[in-house]
Write an enzyme that holds these catalytic residues in place. Sequence first.
Site, PDB file in Angstrom:
ATOM      1  N   TYR A  95      -9.939 -32.417 -32.989  1.00 32.09           N
ATOM      2  CA  TYR A  95      -8.561 -32.472 -33.502  1.00 32.09           C
ATOM      3  C   TYR A  95      -7.580 -31.913 -32.473  1.00 32.09           C
ATOM      4  O   TYR A  95      -6.531 -32.507 -32.204  1.00 32.09           O
ATOM      5  CB  TYR A  95      -8.470 -31.662 -34.813  1.00 32.09           C
ATOM      6  CG  TYR A  95      -7.065 -31.415 -35.287  1.00 32.09           C
ATOM      7  CD1 TYR A  95      -6.337 -32.418 -35.910  1.00 32.09           C
ATOM      8  CD2 TYR A  95      -6.447 -30.172 -35.099  1.00 32.09           C
ATOM      9  CE1 TYR A  95      -5.033 -32.195 -36.343  1.00 32.09           C
ATOM     10  CE2 TYR A  95      -5.153 -29.942 -35.523  1.00 32.09           C
ATOM     11  CZ  TYR A  95      -4.451 -30.959 -36.150  1.00 32.09           C
ATOM     12  OH  TYR A  95      -3.165 -30.739 -36.556  1.00 32.09           O
TER      13      TYR A  95
ATOM     14  N   ARG B  42     -16.299 -21.250 -39.455  1.00 30.99           N
ATOM     15  CA  ARG B  42     -16.493 -22.697 -39.329  1.00 30.99           C
ATOM     16  C   ARG B  42     -16.510 -23.118 -37.860  1.00 30.99           C
ATOM     17  O   ARG B  42     -15.790 -22.546 -37.030  1.00 30.99           O
ATOM     18  CB  ARG B  42     -15.352 -23.444 -40.048  1.00 30.99           C
ATOM     19  CG  ARG B  42     -15.336 -23.195 -41.536  1.00 30.99           C
ATOM     20  CD  ARG B  42     -14.481 -24.182 -42.298  1.00 30.99           C
ATOM     21  NE  ARG B  42     -13.113 -24.292 -41.818  1.00 30.99           N
ATOM     22  CZ  ARG B  42     -12.109 -24.746 -42.577  1.00 30.99           C
ATOM     23  NH1 ARG B  42     -12.333 -25.120 -43.820  1.00 30.99           N
ATOM     24  NH2 ARG B  42     -10.899 -24.827 -42.093  1.00 30.99           N
TER      25      ARG B  42
HETATM   26  C1  UD1 Z   1      -4.076 -25.548 -39.223  1.00 30.84           C
HETATM   27  C2  UD1 Z   1      -3.782 -26.931 -39.734  1.00 30.84           C
HETATM   28  C3  UD1 Z   1      -3.701 -27.897 -38.595  1.00 30.84           C
HETATM   29  C4  UD1 Z   1      -2.666 -27.401 -37.622  1.00 30.84           C
HETATM   30  C5  UD1 Z   1      -3.025 -25.993 -37.163  1.00 30.84           C
HETATM   31  C6  UD1 Z   1      -1.934 -25.407 -36.282  1.00 30.84           C
HETATM   32  C7  UD1 Z   1      -4.504 -27.509 -42.004  1.00 30.84           C
HETATM   33  C8  UD1 Z   1      -5.615 -27.999 -42.858  1.00 30.84           C
HETATM   34  N1  UD1 Z   1      -4.804 -27.346 -40.697  1.00 30.84           N
HETATM   35  O1  UD1 Z   1      -5.383 -25.497 -38.628  1.00 30.84           O
HETATM   36  O2  UD1 Z   1      -3.329 -29.175 -39.053  1.00 30.84           O
HETATM   37  O3  UD1 Z   1      -2.558 -28.257 -36.525  1.00 30.84           O
HETATM   38  O4  UD1 Z   1      -3.117 -25.143 -38.305  1.00 30.84           O
HETATM   39  O5  UD1 Z   1      -0.716 -25.496 -36.930  1.00 30.84           O
HETATM   40  O6  UD1 Z   1      -3.402 -27.304 -42.464  1.00 30.84           O
HETATM   41  N2  UD1 Z   1     -10.331 -20.753 -44.012  1.00 30.84           N
HETATM   42  C9  UD1 Z   1     -10.884 -19.868 -44.920  1.00 30.84           C
HETATM   43  N3  UD1 Z   1     -11.029 -20.287 -46.215  1.00 30.84           N
HETATM   44  C10 UD1 Z   1     -10.665 -21.522 -46.637  1.00 30.84           C
HETATM   45  C11 UD1 Z   1     -10.095 -22.429 -45.709  1.00 30.84           C
HETATM   46  C12 UD1 Z   1      -9.945 -21.993 -44.396  1.00 30.84           C
HETATM   47  O7  UD1 Z   1     -11.249 -18.727 -44.564  1.00 30.84           O
HETATM   48  O8  UD1 Z   1     -10.847 -21.831 -47.829  1.00 30.84           O
HETATM   49  C13 UD1 Z   1     -10.142 -20.290 -42.633  1.00 30.84           C
HETATM   50  C14 UD1 Z   1     -10.592 -21.274 -41.570  1.00 30.84           C
HETATM   51  O9  UD1 Z   1     -11.975 -21.207 -41.327  1.00 30.84           O
HETATM   52  C15 UD1 Z   1      -9.744 -20.805 -40.376  1.00 30.84           C
HETATM   53  C16 UD1 Z   1      -8.440 -20.323 -41.041  1.00 30.84           C
HETATM   54  O10 UD1 Z   1      -8.757 -20.091 -42.415  1.00 30.84           O
HETATM   55  O11 UD1 Z   1     -10.351 -19.718 -39.734  1.00 30.84           O
HETATM   56  C17 UD1 Z   1      -7.338 -21.352 -40.984  1.00 30.84           C
HETATM   57  O12 UD1 Z   1      -7.865 -22.601 -41.373  1.00 30.84           O
HETATM   58  P1  UD1 Z   1      -6.949 -23.845 -41.775  1.00 30.84           P
HETATM   59  O13 UD1 Z   1      -5.989 -23.471 -42.823  1.00 30.84           O
HETATM   60  O14 UD1 Z   1      -7.871 -24.996 -42.029  1.00 30.84           O
HETATM   61  O15 UD1 Z   1      -6.055 -24.047 -40.479  1.00 30.84           O
HETATM   62  P2  UD1 Z   1      -6.319 -24.241 -38.913  1.00 30.84           P
HETATM   63  O16 UD1 Z   1      -7.713 -24.680 -38.631  1.00 30.84           O
HETATM   64  O17 UD1 Z   1      -5.807 -23.015 -38.238  1.00 30.84           O
END
Ligand code: UD1
Length: 319
Positions: free
Chosen positions: A143, A271
């Site tokens: 991504y 992850r």
């Molecule tokens: C997000 C965006 C991405 C964007 C980037 C930078 C989403 C889905 N992804 O990526 O499009 O380009 O920011 O702006 O909006 N996590 C948990 N519990 C959960 C879900 C996630 O602990 O239930 C953790 C993940 O493992 C990660 C962190 O939270 O460490 C952030 O994850 P996520 O919200 O998916 O965002 P990014 O991967 O940072």
Amino acid sequence: MATVLITGISGFIGSSLARGLLAEGASVRGIDNLCTGNLENLEDIRTRIDLRRADILDIGAINDACDGIDYVFHQAAIPSVPKSVVDPMGTNGPNLNGTLTVLEAARKAGVRRLMYAASSAAYGDSPELPKTETMLPAPISPYAVQKLAGEHYLASYTRVFGLETVALRYFNIFGPRQDPTSQYSGVLARFISLMCQGETPTIFGDGSTSRDFTYIDNVVHANMMVAKTSAPVAGKVFNIATGKRITLLEAYQEIKQITGYSGTVQFKPEREGDIRHSLADISLAQSVFGYRVVAGFREGLEKTIEYYRQTSPQAIAAL
Ligand code: UD1
């Protein structure tokens, strides 16, 4: 009055931009294939926009959509790190070829300026914080590579064809209408919707992972400022964030406090493809086109929680 095209208009960010641009008096056209977007996000403005159902890879439809357009806000994407790890090729189409398709159509149509939803994921895992635009990118996930490659295409279209393009590197945007229902959803949308329903959220890692969580109003403001600025922004990249870093554990605790959630949180391994820490230096956007943080983390959380509280669990499940 400007005529604008928003790709991915029925998504969380696209639909928020549509509202902001309509409020400024713009004439809004949008395209979406409803793959990750949702028409309910447009319910209150549906009659005020020219909505076209089309795929971002359909060059004929994108050419038509760019006809007569002054500004393009290219938001269409499959915005998930883990999804790109599961399906690198399937996500490369919309995320990278889709961007090239929009650039090509915009160039041919003589669009004045194209704004692109770039990602802070481009910075990768280098320990240096905050991230400044001059740092060498080091994408980890497919991504991040796709989003970064899109930036290079933008710069090329500015240099080679004279199309004005601007890449806005978004840092973890959150707010009302963000889809909370999938395992790939943004972490705050996920936490808030689960905790509002009394269900247990999951933290991947030990909770010290941090992000520069940015409320959606800041993104709308940034896009409008950069579209109309007379400063030299063409071919450039800007961080859009708040300049503050919050850990997942802190975010969980703040949500717990606001919602009154009385349960616990579960921890699972990190992850694949995730980065540990993310924090932006936002001084370039501030000095070049007058970007400012219009809503901070706590205010954003309160507004977002209010939205999910009003959205019934059934409605969330149906998203
Ligand atoms: C997000 C965006 C991405 C964007 C980037 C930078 C989403 C889905 N992804 O990526 O499009 O380009 O920011 O702006 O909006 N996590 C948990 N519990 C959960 C879900 C996630 O602990 O239930 C953790 C993940 O493992 C990660 C962190 O939270 O460490 C952030 O994850 P996520 O919200 O998916 O965002 P990014 O991967 O940072």
